[in-house]
Design a protein around this motif. Structure first.
Motif, PDB file in Angstrom:
ATOM      1  N   VAL A 144       0.859  -1.189   0.000  1.00 39.71           N
ATOM      2  CA  VAL A 144       0.000   0.000   0.000  1.00 39.71           C
ATOM      3  C   VAL A 144       0.895   1.239   0.000  1.00 39.71           C
ATOM      4  O   VAL A 144       1.876   1.294   0.743  1.00 39.71           O
ATOM      5  CB  VAL A 144      -0.933   0.016   1.233  1.00 39.71           C
ATOM      6  CG1 VAL A 144      -1.735   1.303   1.309  1.00 39.71           C
ATOM      7  CG2 VAL A 144      -1.858  -1.196   1.198  1.00 39.71           C
ATOM      8  N   ILE A 145       0.543   2.221  -0.840  1.00 38.59           N
ATOM      9  CA  ILE A 145       1.304   3.462  -0.916  1.00 38.59           C
ATOM     10  C   ILE A 145       0.583   4.545  -0.124  1.00 38.59           C
ATOM     11  O   ILE A 145      -0.594   4.805  -0.345  1.00 38.59           O
ATOM     12  CB  ILE A 145       1.484   3.926  -2.377  1.00 38.59           C
ATOM     13  CG1 ILE A 145       2.274   2.880  -3.166  1.00 38.59           C
ATOM     14  CG2 ILE A 145       2.169   5.298  -2.431  1.00 38.59           C
ATOM     15  CD1 ILE A 145       2.323   3.122  -4.662  1.00 38.59           C
ATOM     16  N   SER A 146       1.306   5.175   0.784  1.00 43.61           N
ATOM     17  CA  SER A 146       0.817   6.336   1.530  1.00 43.61           C
ATOM     18  C   SER A 146       1.605   7.543   1.049  1.00 43.61           C
ATOM     19  O   SER A 146       2.835   7.484   0.959  1.00 43.61           O
ATOM     20  CB  SER A 146       1.029   6.161   3.033  1.00 43.61           C
ATOM     21  OG  SER A 146       0.359   5.016   3.498  1.00 43.61           O
ATOM     22  N   VAL A 147       0.911   8.629   0.738  1.00 43.51           N
ATOM     23  CA  VAL A 147       1.536   9.823   0.180  1.00 43.51           C
ATOM     24  C   VAL A 147       1.484  10.949   1.207  1.00 43.51           C
ATOM     25  O   VAL A 147       0.421  11.249   1.759  1.00 43.51           O
ATOM     26  CB  VAL A 147       0.822  10.264  -1.120  1.00 43.51           C
ATOM     27  CG1 VAL A 147       1.438  11.547  -1.668  1.00 43.51           C
ATOM     28  CG2 VAL A 147       0.856   9.151  -2.157  1.00 43.51           C
ATOM     29  N   TYR A 148       2.630  11.572   1.432  1.00 42.99           N
ATOM     30  CA  TYR A 148       2.744  12.703   2.353  1.00 42.99           C
ATOM     31  C   TYR A 148       3.269  13.908   1.581  1.00 42.99           C
ATOM     32  O   TYR A 148       4.292  13.804   0.889  1.00 42.99           O
ATOM     33  CB  TYR A 148       3.702  12.375   3.501  1.00 42.99           C
ATOM     34  CG  TYR A 148       3.151  11.348   4.450  1.00 42.99           C
ATOM     35  CD1 TYR A 148       2.502  11.731   5.613  1.00 42.99           C
ATOM     36  CD2 TYR A 148       3.275   9.989   4.175  1.00 42.99           C
ATOM     37  CE1 TYR A 148       1.980  10.788   6.490  1.00 42.99           C
ATOM     38  CE2 TYR A 148       2.761   9.037   5.045  1.00 42.99           C
ATOM     39  CZ  TYR A 148       2.115   9.441   6.190  1.00 42.99           C
ATOM     40  OH  TYR A 148       1.603   8.501   7.053  1.00 42.99           O
ATOM     41  N   CYS A 149       2.569  15.034   1.717  1.00 42.69           N
ATOM     42  CA  CYS A 149       2.982  16.269   1.058  1.00 42.69           C
ATOM     43  C   CYS A 149       3.418  17.280   2.104  1.00 42.69           C
ATOM     44  O   CYS A 149       2.776  17.416   3.145  1.00 42.69           O
ATOM     45  CB  CYS A 149       1.850  16.831   0.208  1.00 42.69           C
ATOM     46  SG  CYS A 149       1.503  15.802  -1.228  1.00 42.69           S
ATOM     47  N   LEU A 150       4.499  17.979   1.785  1.00 46.28           N
ATOM     48  CA  LEU A 150       5.076  18.947   2.704  1.00 46.28           C
ATOM     49  C   LEU A 150       4.218  20.208   2.764  1.00 46.28           C
ATOM     50  O   LEU A 150       3.848  20.765   1.739  1.00 46.28           O
ATOM     51  CB  LEU A 150       6.502  19.299   2.268  1.00 46.28           C
ATOM     52  CG  LEU A 150       7.310  20.195   3.196  1.00 46.28           C
ATOM     53  CD1 LEU A 150       7.453  19.579   4.583  1.00 46.28           C
ATOM     54  CD2 LEU A 150       8.678  20.471   2.588  1.00 46.28           C
ATOM     55  N   ARG A 151       3.908  20.613   3.976  1.00 46.25           N
ATOM     56  CA  ARG A 151       3.179  21.853   4.240  1.00 46.25           C
ATOM     57  C   ARG A 151       4.061  22.732   5.125  1.00 46.25           C
ATOM     58  O   ARG A 151       5.115  22.300   5.582  1.00 46.25           O
ATOM     59  CB  ARG A 151       1.846  21.562   4.961  1.00 46.25           C
ATOM     60  CG  ARG A 151       0.963  20.547   4.262  1.00 46.25           C
ATOM     61  CD  ARG A 151       0.384  21.125   2.972  1.00 46.25           C
ATOM     62  NE  ARG A 151      -0.653  20.236   2.440  1.00 46.25           N
ATOM     63  CZ  ARG A 151      -0.593  19.680   1.255  1.00 46.25           C
ATOM     64  NH1 ARG A 151       0.440  19.893   0.470  1.00 46.25           N
ATOM     65  NH2 ARG A 151      -1.564  18.900   0.828  1.00 46.25           N
TER      66      ARG A 151
END
Length: 192
Positions: A144-151
């Protein structure tokens, strides 16, 4: 220096060392250069993982091939950086991503870092990437791929990639689970 070692079910050795200076990190990096060990460092804590198992390397490679196939088929200019070390002494952080990519142009910091997780880590990987400024991080764990975006206040778990908004992550997950890497990449290519 305090040393903790563990053996995982996949026979992947891991050592976690506390109170390690950056200079000691650099010496260990040079001494372990030919061993295939991965070094992760954050604020005086060093994690040494070696050797990397087939359970780690095969999905990492398959994921990289699927992603590169997608970007080529969509005419997205990219530059693979692989596991090039990122981080500097002033940040107190250093990491070797499993795979990383710059999109559009070559950059010193990749736009995307990918981590394949087969064992639990002892260091906050996202904190390292936050300090370095990697815009997007994917974790592949249990297919499973979990995506995290920088804020501005850290990483946010999101439902889809922001740097590759059209990519179907569920398809990437599906093909990354296939037993034969060659067949997986060819089947994915036919979808495109």
């Amino acid at each position: 220096m305090i040393v903790t070692t563990s053996q995982t079910p996949l026979n992947k050795s891991r050592a976690l060392l506390s109170n390690v200076t950056w200079e000691t990190l650099e010496k260990l990096d040079a001494e372990l250069a030919e061993t295939g060990a991965h070094l992760t460092y954050l604020d005086g804590t060093l994690e040494i993982m070696a050797p990397l198992s087939d359970a780690h390397e095969e999905p990492k490679n398959t994921l990289g091939q699927l992603l590169e196939m997608y970007m080529r088929m969509k005419n997205i200019r990219f530059y693979g950086r692989g596991s090039t070390t990122i981080g500097i002494k002033q940040l107190g952080a250093r990491k070797e991503p499993d795979e990383s990519y710059c999109l559009g142009t070559r950059k010193s910091i990749p736009d995307l870092a990918i981590e394949v997780i087969v064992t639990s880590a002892g260091i906050d990987t996202l904190e390292i990437y936050r300090r370095v400024g990697v815009p997007e991080v994917w974790f592949w764990e249990d297919c499973v791929i979990s995506v995290y975006c920088l804020r501005s206040n850290g990483y946010e778990l999101v439902s889809k990639s922001e740097i590759l908004p059209e990519i179907d992550l569920r398809s990437i997950e599906f093909y990354s689970r296939m037993a034969d890497q060659y067949d997986a990449v060819n089947a994915f290519m036919k979808l495109m």
